[in-house]
Scaffold this motif. Structure first.
Motif, PDB file in Angstrom:
ATOM      1  N   ILE A 250     -38.222 -10.403  55.255  1.00 23.91           N
ATOM      2  CA  ILE A 250     -36.901  -9.826  54.995  1.00 23.91           C
ATOM      3  C   ILE A 250     -36.439  -9.011  56.197  1.00 23.91           C
ATOM      4  O   ILE A 250     -35.283  -9.120  56.632  1.00 23.91           O
ATOM      5  CB  ILE A 250     -36.925  -8.991  53.699  1.00 23.91           C
ATOM      6  N   GLU A 251     -37.320  -8.207  56.759  1.00 21.43           N
ATOM      7  CA  GLU A 251     -36.965  -7.400  57.934  1.00 21.43           C
ATOM      8  C   GLU A 251     -36.614  -8.286  59.124  1.00 21.43           C
ATOM      9  O   GLU A 251     -35.642  -8.021  59.844  1.00 21.43           O
ATOM     10  CB  GLU A 251     -38.120  -6.459  58.288  1.00 21.43           C
ATOM     11  N   MET A 252     -37.406  -9.339  59.351  1.00 18.44           N
ATOM     12  CA  MET A 252     -37.127 -10.242  60.476  1.00 18.44           C
ATOM     13  C   MET A 252     -35.815 -10.996  60.267  1.00 18.44           C
ATOM     14  O   MET A 252     -35.041 -11.172  61.203  1.00 18.44           O
ATOM     15  CB  MET A 252     -38.288 -11.217  60.687  1.00 18.44           C
ATOM     16  N   PHE A 253     -35.541 -11.420  59.018  1.00 18.77           N
ATOM     17  CA  PHE A 253     -34.292 -12.127  58.750  1.00 18.77           C
ATOM     18  C   PHE A 253     -33.105 -11.186  58.980  1.00 18.77           C
ATOM     19  O   PHE A 253     -32.086 -11.597  59.548  1.00 18.77           O
ATOM     20  CB  PHE A 253     -34.265 -12.698  57.330  1.00 18.77           C
ATOM     21  N   ALA A 254     -33.236  -9.931  58.555  1.00 22.50           N
ATOM     22  CA  ALA A 254     -32.168  -8.949  58.779  1.00 22.50           C
ATOM     23  C   ALA A 254     -31.908  -8.783  60.273  1.00 22.50           C
ATOM     24  O   ALA A 254     -30.751  -8.720  60.718  1.00 22.50           O
ATOM     25  CB  ALA A 254     -32.533  -7.610  58.150  1.00 22.50           C
ATOM     26  N   GLU A 255     -32.980  -8.737  61.043  1.00 24.54           N
ATOM     27  CA  GLU A 255     -32.836  -8.571  62.496  1.00 24.54           C
ATOM     28  C   GLU A 255     -32.155  -9.779  63.122  1.00 24.54           C
ATOM     29  O   GLU A 255     -31.210  -9.641  63.901  1.00 24.54           O
ATOM     30  CB  GLU A 255     -34.214  -8.350  63.124  1.00 24.54           C
ATOM     31  N   VAL A 256     -32.612 -10.971  62.789  1.00 25.46           N
ATOM     32  CA  VAL A 256     -32.063 -12.190  63.391  1.00 25.46           C
ATOM     33  C   VAL A 256     -30.622 -12.423  62.937  1.00 25.46           C
ATOM     34  O   VAL A 256     -29.766 -12.781  63.737  1.00 25.46           O
ATOM     35  CB  VAL A 256     -32.944 -13.411  63.045  1.00 25.46           C
ATOM     36  N   SER A 257     -30.337 -12.226  61.663  1.00 25.52           N
ATOM     37  CA  SER A 257     -29.010 -12.518  61.119  1.00 25.52           C
ATOM     38  C   SER A 257     -28.018 -11.370  61.327  1.00 25.52           C
ATOM     39  O   SER A 257     -26.820 -11.587  61.185  1.00 25.52           O
ATOM     40  CB  SER A 257     -29.114 -12.815  59.625  1.00 25.52           C
ATOM     41  N   THR A 258     -28.511 -10.190  61.612  1.00 29.34           N
ATOM     42  CA  THR A 258     -27.764  -8.927  61.698  1.00 29.34           C
ATOM     43  C   THR A 258     -27.215  -8.493  60.332  1.00 29.34           C
ATOM     44  O   THR A 258     -26.338  -7.647  60.258  1.00 29.34           O
ATOM     45  CB  THR A 258     -26.636  -8.939  62.761  1.00 29.34           C
ATOM     46  N   ASP A 259     -27.750  -9.032  59.245  1.00 32.90           N
ATOM     47  CA  ASP A 259     -27.381  -8.631  57.885  1.00 32.90           C
ATOM     48  C   ASP A 259     -28.349  -7.543  57.433  1.00 32.90           C
ATOM     49  O   ASP A 259     -29.445  -7.829  56.963  1.00 32.90           O
ATOM     50  CB  ASP A 259     -27.434  -9.835  56.940  1.00 32.90           C
ATOM     51  N   HIS A 260     -27.931  -6.297  57.587  1.00 35.45           N
ATOM     52  CA  HIS A 260     -28.761  -5.144  57.240  1.00 35.45           C
ATOM     53  C   HIS A 260     -28.306  -4.500  55.927  1.00 35.45           C
ATOM     54  O   HIS A 260     -28.459  -3.294  55.740  1.00 35.45           O
ATOM     55  CB  HIS A 260     -28.755  -4.124  58.381  1.00 35.45           C
ATOM     56  N   ASN A 261     -27.753  -5.303  55.019  1.00 40.12           N
ATOM     57  CA  ASN A 261     -27.326  -4.804  53.721  1.00 40.12           C
ATOM     58  C   ASN A 261     -28.500  -4.053  53.092  1.00 40.12           C
ATOM     59  O   ASN A 261     -29.601  -4.599  52.979  1.00 40.12           O
ATOM     60  CB  ASN A 261     -26.904  -5.989  52.850  1.00 40.12           C
ATOM     61  N   PRO A 262     -28.279  -2.795  52.660  1.00 41.03           N
ATOM     62  CA  PRO A 262     -29.393  -2.002  52.127  1.00 41.03           C
ATOM     63  C   PRO A 262     -30.011  -2.553  50.847  1.00 41.03           C
ATOM     64  O   PRO A 262     -31.122  -2.166  50.494  1.00 41.03           O
ATOM     65  CB  PRO A 262     -28.783  -0.616  51.908  1.00 41.03           C
ATOM     66  N   VAL A 263     -29.346  -3.481  50.157  1.00 41.02           N
ATOM     67  CA  VAL A 263     -29.961  -4.080  48.966  1.00 41.02           C
ATOM     68  C   VAL A 263     -31.222  -4.863  49.356  1.00 41.02           C
ATOM     69  O   VAL A 263     -32.106  -5.079  48.526  1.00 41.02           O
ATOM     70  CB  VAL A 263     -28.959  -4.957  48.177  1.00 41.02           C
ATOM     71  N   HIS A 264     -31.313  -5.222  50.633  1.00 42.78           N
ATOM     72  CA  HIS A 264     -32.481  -5.955  51.125  1.00 42.78           C
ATOM     73  C   HIS A 264     -33.544  -5.035  51.733  1.00 42.78           C
ATOM     74  O   HIS A 264     -34.717  -5.401  51.761  1.00 42.78           O
ATOM     75  CB  HIS A 264     -32.069  -6.974  52.186  1.00 42.78           C
ATOM     76  N   LEU A 265     -33.118  -3.862  52.203  1.00 43.22           N
ATOM     77  CA  LEU A 265     -33.989  -3.055  53.060  1.00 43.22           C
ATOM     78  C   LEU A 265     -34.296  -1.649  52.558  1.00 43.22           C
ATOM     79  O   LEU A 265     -35.251  -1.037  53.028  1.00 43.22           O
ATOM     80  CB  LEU A 265     -33.350  -2.951  54.462  1.00 43.22           C
ATOM     81  N   ASP A 266     -33.510  -1.133  51.638  1.00 46.62           N
ATOM     82  CA  ASP A 266     -33.638   0.272  51.223  1.00 46.62           C
ATOM     83  C   ASP A 266     -33.935   0.358  49.725  1.00 46.62           C
ATOM     84  O   ASP A 266     -33.074   0.082  48.892  1.00 46.62           O
ATOM     85  CB  ASP A 266     -32.330   1.004  51.565  1.00 46.62           C
ATOM     86  N   ASP A 267     -35.186   0.772  49.399  1.00 45.26           N
ATOM     87  CA  ASP A 267     -35.600   0.841  47.991  1.00 45.26           C
ATOM     88  C   ASP A 267     -34.696   1.739  47.166  1.00 45.26           C
ATOM     89  O   ASP A 267     -34.282   1.364  46.057  1.00 45.26           O
ATOM     90  CB  ASP A 267     -37.043   1.349  47.882  1.00 45.26           C
ATOM     91  N   ASP A 268     -34.387   2.939  47.663  1.00 44.23           N
ATOM     92  CA  ASP A 268     -33.567   3.884  46.900  1.00 44.23           C
ATOM     93  C   ASP A 268     -32.184   3.305  46.607  1.00 44.23           C
ATOM     94  O   ASP A 268     -31.687   3.395  45.485  1.00 44.23           O
ATOM     95  CB  ASP A 268     -33.435   5.219  47.647  1.00 44.23           C
ATOM     96  N   TYR A 269     -31.584   2.730  47.617  1.00 41.98           N
ATOM     97  CA  TYR A 269     -30.268   2.115  47.434  1.00 41.98           C
ATOM     98  C   TYR A 269     -30.362   0.960  46.428  1.00 41.98           C
ATOM     99  O   TYR A 269     -29.588   0.867  45.480  1.00 41.98           O
ATOM    100  CB  TYR A 269     -29.718   1.607  48.771  1.00 41.98           C
ATOM    101  N   ALA A 270     -31.310   0.068  46.641  1.00 39.36           N
ATOM    102  CA  ALA A 270     -31.429  -1.150  45.827  1.00 39.36           C
ATOM    103  C   ALA A 270     -31.757  -0.837  44.371  1.00 39.36           C
ATOM    104  O   ALA A 270     -31.332  -1.573  43.467  1.00 39.36           O
ATOM    105  CB  ALA A 270     -32.483  -2.081  46.424  1.00 39.36           C
ATOM    106  N   ASN A 271     -32.500   0.228  44.135  1.00 37.32           N
ATOM    107  CA  ASN A 271     -32.842   0.594  42.757  1.00 37.32           C
ATOM    108  C   ASN A 271     -31.620   0.934  41.925  1.00 37.32           C
ATOM    109  O   ASN A 271     -31.655   0.811  40.700  1.00 37.32           O
ATOM    110  CB  ASN A 271     -33.832   1.769  42.744  1.00 37.32           C
TER     111      ASN A 271
END
Length: 147
Positions: A32-53
């Motif tokens: 997920i982290e690598m895909f965010a880096e390559v795609s530049t999609d840093h939506n916090p629903v993918h990367l931030d537990d507090d936000y996504a919860n």
């Protein structure tokens, strides 16, 4: 974890309707982290537990296109395999994929136009037998006539 699936090429002359191939992979935080880096999609629903919860997903999810990329891997590595040209893909996302999920990506040949080297395939991804993504791909398969 990635299955050791057969890789290579199946030429249009050897493809049959109903032929199917699959790939299984555990989706990791690193994926997920690598895909965010390559795609530049840093939506916090993918990367931030507090936000996504606090979202409808109640936790982090993988990018939908990361999951769809597994279909591309089956097509590009197995069926038809090396030398395949993607012409189109439809996708419908049915359920979220979470870190730690084992995704099974499946492609099945449903139609062929041999003179044009076109292969149509039903595509889907599933977790524990439940579809999380479905669609259809159209590709141009390699041919022995053009080797």
């Amino acid at each position: 974890m990635l299955d050791n699936a057969p890789r290579g090429t199946i030429c249009i002359e050897d493809i049959e309707i109903g032929m199917s191939r699959n790939l299984r992979k555990v989706i990791t935080d690193r994926d997920i982290e690598m895909f965010a880096e390559v795609s530049t999609d840093h939506n916090p629903v993918h990367l931030d537990d507090d936000y996504a919860n606090d979202t409808i997903f109640e936790g982090r999810i993988a990018h939908g296109m990361l999951t769809a990329g597994l279909i591309s891997a089956v097509i590009g590595e197995q069926l038809p395999g090396h030398g395949t040209v993607y012409l189109g893909q439809t996708l419908k996302f049915l359920a979220p994929v979470r870190p730690g999920d084992m995704v099974n990506a499946v492609v099945t040949v449903t139609d062929m136009d041999i003179p044009k080297r076109r292969v149509t395939m039903e595509t889907h991804c599933e977790i524990n037998g439940k579809k999380v993504l479905k669609g259809e791909a159209v590709v141009m398969a390699p041919s022995r006539k053009f080797d």
